[in-house]
Write a protein that holds these residues in place. Sequence first.
Motif, PDB file in Angstrom:
ATOM      1  N   PRO A  23       0.825  -1.212   0.000  1.00 42.04           N
ATOM      2  CA  PRO A  23       0.000   0.000   0.000  1.00 42.04           C
ATOM      3  C   PRO A  23       0.861   1.265   0.000  1.00 42.04           C
ATOM      4  N   PRO A  24       0.400   2.301  -0.679  1.00 43.43           N
ATOM      5  CA  PRO A  24       1.105   3.581  -0.600  1.00 43.43           C
ATOM      6  C   PRO A  24       0.854   4.205   0.761  1.00 43.43           C
ATOM      7  N   GLU A  25       1.807   4.999   1.236  1.00 41.38           N
ATOM      8  CA  GLU A  25       1.603   5.657   2.539  1.00 41.38           C
ATOM      9  C   GLU A  25       0.470   6.669   2.442  1.00 41.38           C
ATOM     10  N   VAL A  26       0.413   7.374   1.335  1.00 43.42           N
ATOM     11  CA  VAL A  26      -0.656   8.352   1.133  1.00 43.42           C
ATOM     12  C   VAL A  26      -1.861   7.628   0.548  1.00 43.42           C
ATOM     13  N   LYS A  27      -2.946   7.582   1.340  1.00 44.53           N
ATOM     14  CA  LYS A  27      -4.113   6.858   0.845  1.00 44.53           C
ATOM     15  C   LYS A  27      -5.169   7.822   0.319  1.00 44.53           C
ATOM     16  N   HIS A  28      -5.302   8.942   1.007  1.00 49.86           N
ATOM     17  CA  HIS A  28      -6.274   9.932   0.537  1.00 49.86           C
ATOM     18  C   HIS A  28      -5.558  11.002  -0.269  1.00 49.86           C
ATOM     19  N   THR A  29      -6.092  11.256  -1.438  1.00 45.64           N
ATOM     20  CA  THR A  29      -5.398  12.186  -2.335  1.00 45.64           C
ATOM     21  C   THR A  29      -6.343  13.279  -2.823  1.00 45.64           C
ATOM     22  N   PRO A  30      -6.906  14.035  -1.890  1.00 44.01           N
ATOM     23  CA  PRO A  30      -7.816  15.103  -2.311  1.00 44.01           C
ATOM     24  C   PRO A  30      -7.104  16.121  -3.208  1.00 44.01           C
ATOM     25  N   ALA A  31      -5.812  16.284  -2.961  1.00 41.30           N
ATOM     26  CA  ALA A  31      -5.081  17.279  -3.763  1.00 41.30           C
ATOM     27  C   ALA A  31      -5.056  16.897  -5.229  1.00 41.30           C
ATOM     28  N   ALA A  32      -5.086  15.583  -5.503  1.00 39.41           N
ATOM     29  CA  ALA A  32      -5.069  15.141  -6.897  1.00 39.41           C
ATOM     30  C   ALA A  32      -6.324  15.615  -7.608  1.00 39.41           C
ATOM     31  N   ALA A  33      -7.452  15.390  -6.940  1.00 37.92           N
ATOM     32  CA  ALA A  33      -8.717  15.826  -7.537  1.00 37.92           C
ATOM     33  C   ALA A  33      -8.735  17.341  -7.705  1.00 37.92           C
ATOM     34  N   GLU A  34      -8.160  18.030  -6.700  1.00 37.87           N
ATOM     35  CA  GLU A  34      -8.104  19.502  -6.797  1.00 37.87           C
ATOM     36  C   GLU A  34      -7.207  19.942  -7.947  1.00 37.87           C
ATOM     37  N   LEU A  35      -6.052  19.266  -8.036  1.00 34.81           N
ATOM     38  CA  LEU A  35      -5.132  19.587  -9.116  1.00 34.81           C
ATOM     39  C   LEU A  35      -5.816  19.385 -10.472  1.00 34.81           C
ATOM     40  N   ALA A  36      -6.547  18.271 -10.556  1.00 35.63           N
ATOM     41  CA  ALA A  36      -7.253  17.974 -11.809  1.00 35.63           C
ATOM     42  C   ALA A  36      -8.270  19.073 -12.110  1.00 35.63           C
ATOM     43  N   ALA A  37      -9.010  19.468 -11.083  1.00 32.34           N
ATOM     44  CA  ALA A  37     -10.007  20.519 -11.267  1.00 32.34           C
ATOM     45  C   ALA A  37      -9.342  21.816 -11.714  1.00 32.34           C
ATOM     46  N   PHE A  38      -8.183  22.098 -11.071  1.00 30.82           N
ATOM     47  CA  PHE A  38      -7.445  23.303 -11.421  1.00 30.82           C
ATOM     48  C   PHE A  38      -6.979  23.261 -12.875  1.00 30.82           C
ATOM     49  N   GLU A  39      -6.389  22.104 -13.237  1.00 31.80           N
ATOM     50  CA  GLU A  39      -5.875  21.962 -14.607  1.00 31.80           C
ATOM     51  C   GLU A  39      -7.012  22.089 -15.630  1.00 31.80           C
ATOM     52  N   LEU A  40      -8.148  21.493 -15.291  1.00 23.49           N
ATOM     53  CA  LEU A  40      -9.290  21.562 -16.206  1.00 23.49           C
ATOM     54  C   LEU A  40      -9.740  23.001 -16.377  1.00 23.49           C
ATOM     55  N   LYS A  41      -9.720  23.718 -15.257  1.00 22.14           N
ATOM     56  CA  LYS A  41     -10.104  25.118 -15.312  1.00 22.14           C
ATOM     57  C   LYS A  41      -9.131  25.896 -16.191  1.00 22.14           C
ATOM     58  N   ARG A  42      -7.849  25.601 -15.993  1.00 17.68           N
ATOM     59  CA  ARG A  42      -6.832  26.288 -16.758  1.00 17.68           C
ATOM     60  C   ARG A  42      -6.946  25.962 -18.253  1.00 17.68           C
ATOM     61  N   MET A  43      -7.301  24.712 -18.544  1.00 15.92           N
ATOM     62  CA  MET A  43      -7.448  24.324 -19.944  1.00 15.92           C
ATOM     63  C   MET A  43      -8.640  25.029 -20.588  1.00 15.92           C
ATOM     64  N   GLY A  44      -9.607  25.385 -19.752  1.00 20.07           N
ATOM     65  CA  GLY A  44     -10.773  26.087 -20.265  1.00 20.07           C
ATOM     66  C   GLY A  44     -11.663  25.188 -21.103  1.00 20.07           C
ATOM     67  N   ARG A  45     -12.496  25.814 -21.903  1.00 18.13           N
ATOM     68  CA  ARG A  45     -13.380  25.040 -22.778  1.00 18.13           C
ATOM     69  C   ARG A  45     -12.563  24.375 -23.861  1.00 18.13           C
ATOM     70  N   MET A  46     -13.147  23.359 -24.439  1.00 15.81           N
ATOM     71  CA  MET A  46     -12.429  22.661 -25.499  1.00 15.81           C
ATOM     72  C   MET A  46     -12.205  23.588 -26.684  1.00 15.81           C
ATOM     73  N   ALA A  47     -10.982  23.608 -27.164  1.00 15.07           N
ATOM     74  CA  ALA A  47     -10.671  24.401 -28.356  1.00 15.07           C
ATOM     75  C   ALA A  47     -11.134  23.629 -29.589  1.00 15.07           C
ATOM     76  N   TRP A  48     -11.108  24.326 -30.707  1.00 19.50           N
ATOM     77  CA  TRP A  48     -11.528  23.754 -31.986  1.00 19.50           C
ATOM     78  C   TRP A  48     -10.789  22.430 -32.280  1.00 19.50           C
ATOM     79  N   GLY A  49      -9.475  22.472 -32.125  1.00 17.91           N
ATOM     80  CA  GLY A  49      -8.674  21.299 -32.441  1.00 17.91           C
ATOM     81  C   GLY A  49      -9.016  20.118 -31.565  1.00 17.91           C
ATOM     82  N   GLU A  50      -9.248  20.412 -30.304  1.00 15.33           N
ATOM     83  CA  GLU A  50      -9.553  19.348 -29.354  1.00 15.33           C
ATOM     84  C   GLU A  50     -10.905  18.720 -29.689  1.00 15.33           C
ATOM     85  N   LYS A  51     -11.846  19.570 -30.052  1.00 12.75           N
ATOM     86  CA  LYS A  51     -13.175  19.057 -30.432  1.00 12.75           C
ATOM     87  C   LYS A  51     -13.069  18.164 -31.662  1.00 12.75           C
TER      88      LYS A  51
END
Lengths: 491, 491
Positions: free
Chosen positions: B262-290
């Motif tokens: 088992p990993p020592e760190v079991k709860h990783t709320p920061a990961a979900a937060e980081l993901a949310a942050f990154e998604l926010k930073r990425m913004g809406r899908m651009a033309w190319g991504e769509k």
Amino acid sequence: MDEHPPAPNGGTRETAEPGETHSKIGSQLVKWGVVLLSGLSVLLIPTPEGITAKSWRLLAIFVATITGSIVRPLPGGAVVLLGVSAIALTGVLPVRDALSGYADPIVWLVLAAFFMSRGMIKTGLGRRIAFLLIRAIGRHSLGLCYALASTDMLLGTIIPSTGARSGGIVFPIAKSLAEAYDSKPGATAGRLGAFLMPVLYQCDVIVCAMFLTGQASNVLIAKFAQEVTGIELTYSRWALAAVVPAVLSLITVPLLLYRIFPPEVKHTPAAAELAAFELKRMGRMAWGEKMMLIVFALVAGLWMTTAFHGINYAVVALVGICVLLLSGVLTWEDAISERGAWDVFIWYGGLVRMAEALGETGITKRFAETSAGFTSGWKWWTALALLLLVYFYAHYGFASITAHATAMYIQFLTVILAAGAPPYLAVLSLAYFSNLDASLTHYGTTPAPIYFGAGYVTQRRWWLLGLLASLVNIPIWVIFGFTWWKLLKLW
Amino acid sequence: MDEHPPAPNGGTRETAEPGETHSKIGSQLVKWGVVLLSGLSVLLIPTPEGITAKSWRLLAIFVATITGSIVRPLPGGAVVLLGVSAIALTGVLPVRDALSGYADPIVWLVLAAFFMSRGMIKTGLGRRIAFLLIRAIGRHSLGLCYALASTDMLLGTIIPSTGARSGGIVFPIAKSLAEAYDSKPGATAGRLGAFLMPVLYQCDVIVCAMFLTGQASNVLIAKFAQEVTGIELTYSRWALAAVVPAVLSLITVPLLLYRIFPPEVKHTPAAAELAAFELKRMGRMAWGEKMMLIVFALVAGLWMTTAFHGINYAVVALVGICVLLLSGVLTWEDAISERGAWDVFIWYGGLVRMAEALGETGITKRFAETSAGFTSGWKWWTALALLLLVYFYAHYGFASITAHATAMYIQFLTVILAAGAPPYLAVLSLAYFSNLDASLTHYGTTPAPIYFGAGYVTQRRWWLLGLLASLVNIPIWVIFGFTWWKLLKLW
């Protein structure tokens, strides 16, 4: 199309073409409109009797692909890939058949030759050849030009990548020599660079015409010729027929330009000294360079003697690559990261099969029959002369030898033959003119933007020199070429 | 072989393999000795009656090529190119025939899919998928692992480049998450990284097995299967047969490793937060991504429904590429500089044709007849069980799924079939085991050196985890797989 120069900045040739403005979506749409329209207009013509609907659709896709290679809404390779995909998707050809150009030995010959050019640059052998020639005859600016043109010619025996020959080997040396004589774009251009750059480009165009490997689309032209006439333009046949007019052109064109626009610096002892110095610095040939030289001699030798041993050209080229890989001169990484090679591979493999398939449909033959009426009553030499001139000067409208030849070679050949011209004469003169016509502009073929882009010469001067060169080349190839081919009993 | 990870440093996977020491000429010579010996020893065996001398020479070159792909005196692609050249030079096959693999639609499918992977990375769609999943279920380290494994699985539906999936998308995210929890190689490895890295690799191996596009050589395996049995492992058939055991494995293996180490760190709320942050930073899908998403859905959808519309897989992939080129998501420059794609193209196109040609010689059939004697008297399930296990653990000796499958798949399949095993059972179990066995080592397939190379886990631990995973995977695929295929009436 043609090829990407191996510029370290990764810039592609497309960016140097006139009217290429990637950012303007409007112009892109217009271009796509033209491409689609060209294909649609074929579809709107009622399918002639005896031609299947599938064959007619193939013609439409072919026409759209060629139009696309000319107007370039995307780089040439991408346009051809779209064409191949369209053929497979619409079921005009089964997918395996549509892709079969990629198993064509001649396509692999070109791929392998592009890999070899990497070895020529990497090992320094190309530079050494240039410096040896400069040391020998480079004490005068005209000799300097002959030394570099001879280097280009030697390399042209196996390297169809004009980008590699010019951009990778000849141009950098020419540029450093011009700068060594304080000749830079602007006020000092006339000292040396303004002479050297256009002349070397003109010589490169002649070298392009001289060998089957002079530039990448010569093999395509040879395919077209075989398609229409059954004449096989082998490596040795191509070179033998070209050697007399090509050598005359290579001697005359620099002389002429030297007379008309002489460089201020006429004696260039420093060039010979620089070459001697560079040769000293390079030292004795390293292992890799020796291997490259052996492979160079081996491949060129085997290509010239195919009649005796019968080993396929592509096999010779592949063996050359194998020796370079085995000896470590080329790494696998070198091969797979040779972008220009893959670009040519895609467009060439696609076009070869399309043109071949078109021949199989009977459309080309039908076109010949129809066009026979067009020139009926003409003397064959009137038709030949007139159409050769039109073909030549049409290159003002093309930014690529490949695009020009693909769009016009088969049709012009067919019409000239229909008028009764001797087959070899028609096949060869159109093949060589396909290359020589690149002399006209600063976008005529791959190296044009390289030499022109150095900035020593105005566009006006460049075009004037190109026109002058054409007025020398055409008579030489017609008078001495035709005579030489008569002596060779080709007509 | 397998592929080059798209590492920005340009390093190739070969350098990460054990015993690969480019500098030592002696070891190179030994390797070449082994390769030549393998081919020669075939030539020394008297040609069996009914087999032509040419066919036997083909076998010798094939054996030498496979040996070369295993001992690697040069990268796999170069070895195959040497083999193809040898075939053409010795006249075993005409050159056009020797090259015909390069016009094989399945080879172009793989080439196109590699180009698509570039689009997936370039547009950021792959990252977005990963972050969406992490935001949803990544608040726990086990959920984090499932989120990333699911990303890998989704991408595996169209991307056979494991280097692109792992190295380009999943691994960088995993690494940054580990570091976000202060887990770095060394003392803090156990916090998160030492769990994440090996588990994600184990999951990737399962994804490799799950789809025809799971990794590049699955299409080769499908070709082999068709060669021997006539069974066509279509995209949908492959995925349907795999889905039950693969999903079970994807759930069980992380759970097991989580329990044991088992990993020592079991709860990783920061990961979900980081993901949310990154998604926010990425913004809406651009033309190319769509566009990429549309192409993704289009290609995967068309591949899964081939039975209904009958459009060839390769045509679908080519159309996908055309859409990406037309929409500007991919530039032509992207395509021709995709080194990994060209590497796979060369080795795959060469091997496909070699194996096919070998089948045509009758040697494979003869081998089957002979081997029937070997297993005579055995129950088919004894032969199946025994040979599957040998096949699986033989991967300790291979640094590439391709090399392993090319060297052993046809032979093992032939022997198992000779013992009377149901064809589908033999074909599928060997196909899936060809991938699952990569779990064993830190060089088992392309992403292994990427995840292992992050440095979180010792080699001893890595091998132990690999062995444990195999002890879970084998029973799951045998018990649930065989049952599932029974339900599907495949045997």
